[in-house]
Design an enzyme around this catalytic site. Structure first.
Site, PDB file in Angstrom:
ATOM      1  N   HIS A  99       0.896  -1.089   0.095  1.00 51.09           N
ATOM      2  CA  HIS A  99       0.085  -0.022  -0.042  1.00 51.09           C
ATOM      3  C   HIS A  99       0.782   1.297   0.004  1.00 51.09           C
ATOM      4  O   HIS A  99       1.934   1.267   0.722  1.00 51.09           O
ATOM      5  CB  HIS A  99      -0.838   0.013   1.448  1.00 51.09           C
ATOM      6  CG  HIS A  99      -1.853  -1.212   1.190  1.00 51.09           C
ATOM      7  ND1 HIS A  99      -3.028  -1.137   0.942  1.00 51.09           N
ATOM      8  CD2 HIS A  99      -1.598  -2.509   1.802  1.00 51.09           C
ATOM      9  CE1 HIS A  99      -3.710  -2.389   1.001  1.00 51.09           C
ATOM     10  NE2 HIS A  99      -2.735  -2.988   1.659  1.00 51.09           N
ATOM     11  N   GLU A 122      -8.700 -10.844   5.278  1.00 47.42           N
ATOM     12  CA  GLU A 122      -7.607 -11.090   6.120  1.00 47.42           C
ATOM     13  C   GLU A 122      -8.212 -11.888   7.284  1.00 47.42           C
ATOM     14  O   GLU A 122      -7.660 -13.045   7.873  1.00 47.42           O
ATOM     15  CB  GLU A 122      -6.933  -9.944   6.441  1.00 47.42           C
ATOM     16  CG  GLU A 122      -5.699 -10.137   7.145  1.00 47.42           C
ATOM     17  CD  GLU A 122      -4.873  -8.815   7.289  1.00 47.42           C
ATOM     18  OE1 GLU A 122      -5.567  -7.670   7.556  1.00 47.42           O
ATOM     19  OE2 GLU A 122      -3.567  -8.715   7.308  1.00 47.42           O
TER      20      GLU A 122
HETATM   21 ZN   LIG Z   1      -3.144  -5.176   2.604  1.00 49.43          ZN
END
Ligand SMILES: [Zn+2]
Length: 361
Positions: free
Chosen positions: A31, A210
């Site tokens: 990111h 996640e």
């Molecule tokens: Zn990530």
């Protein structure tokens, strides 16, 4: 060159260090906001007259984030300091050079987060990141493409608006969209409309899963039309889904250090068992760093921790890079060229001696 203090210490081993430094890398899960070096955070705060109230090192006390929420608030602070095209160009350039090419990264698909820069128009972001990427490629040869991340903590309507922006300002370098921030606050089904719009507009699609259950991975594949999954560690809890993902060669972009700290890929004990389980199941796993300085890691270090924890050596680690070439969103001609660069670098990468065998008793 900034010195990284690794949050996951490994024993000194020059042979492993030489191997992981030389290995070529293809980065699909990193990111932009999470890539900003501490010194740059301080510079940007000074430039914009913002009092941080703590040192950048304190801001990035990796390993001590109480929970994902606390980490995301740090991300918000950093994102709010990146404001004009020069800022975006700088952080992109640094992430791709010192944070990428210096670690052997040949190609990176950078996750942008427009909602993380409040008040900054999308074209301003685009102008800066494209300039930074051009300079980074000219100076180091690293090739960058981009994807635009939807903030899943916001509404489905906000996601549609963001995709409309991406479509309205379409450039060749932006290949697709993603979905990030806290999964618990944004189930993937909320974003079906935004993903359909992206599909109709020819954008590729990925999304984070996640902490969520395997069913979220199913939604990603069947309702959002994702061609890869970011993290996805819980897929192996569901043998039927695992078999399907093996069969369909669905890529999973795993991030060993950040997920170990966040305890998503196992128990947070540095064993990286979940990633080993995924590879052993035959899933198409790739390795990256997520938010490198914020988690005290970098692309070389994520490979180093796997070499130590799992005993993986050059050929096994190189296979993960080959997986990333297959999983990336370049067209077939560019993928073939990238694979050739990867193989040329693997061929001159020194292997480390095998890990000592564990006592079978
Ligand atoms: Zn990530």
């Amino acid at each position: 060159m900034t010195l990284t203090v690794h949050s996951t210490p490994t024993p000194a081993d020059p042979a492993i260090d030489a191997m992981v430094a030389a290995l070529p890398k293809v980065s699909l899960h990193c990111h932009l906001i999470g890539s900003v070096a501490p010194g740059t955070v301080l510079d940007l705060a000074r430039k914009h007259g913002v009092q941080l109230g703590r040192s950048a090192e304190e801001l990035y006390e990796h390993g001590s984030y109480e929970d994902l929420g606390e980490f995301l608030r740090v991300l918000d602070v950093v994102g709010s300091l990146i404001r004009d095209p020069d800022d975006f160009a700088r952080v992109t350039y640094e992430s791709l050079t010192a944070g990428g090419a210096a670690h052997g990264v040949l190609h990176r698909e950078v996750h942008l987060s427009p909602p993380g820069h409040p008040g900054v128009p999308y074209p301003t972001i685009l102008e800066g990141v494209l300039a930074g990427a051009r300079d980074a490629e000219a100076d180091t040869g690293i090739q960058a493409r981009f994807l635009v991340g939807i903030c899943r903590e916001r509404s489905g309507a906000a996601a549609v608006e963001l995709v409309e922006q991406v479509v309205a300002h379409r450039v060749d370098e932006v290949l697709g969209i993603g979905l990030d921030y806290a999964e618990v606050n944004g189930p993937p089904g909320r974003f079906v409309e935004a993903y359909r719009l992206a599909a109709r507009s020819g954008l590729r699609r990925t999304a984070h899963s996640e902490s969520g259950p395997p069913d979220h991975v199913r939604v990603l594949l069947d309702e959002l039309g994702c061609s890869r999954v970011d993290h996805g560690y819980h897929v192996v809890d569901d043998p039927e889904l695992t078999a399907r993902c093996v069969e369909e060669r669905v890529p999973f972009t795993c991030t060993p250090v950040s997920s170990d700290i966040g305890r998503y890929s196992g128990s947070g004990d540095g064993s990286h068992r979940r990633i080993a389980e995924m590879v052993d199941a035959g899933l198409l796993v790739t390795i990256d760093s997520d938010d490198p300085p914020m988690f005290g890691t970098d692309p070389t270090h994520d490979h180093r921790v796997l070499a130590h924890a799992l005993g993986w050596r050059r050929d096994r680690l190189a296979d993960l890079t080959r997986n990333a070439v297959e999983a990336c969103w370049l067209d077939d001609t560019d993928k073939a060229a990238l694979l050739a660069r990867v193989e040329a670098q693997v061929a001159v990468t020194p292997d480390a001696p095998p890990a000592p065998q564990e006592d079978p008793a």
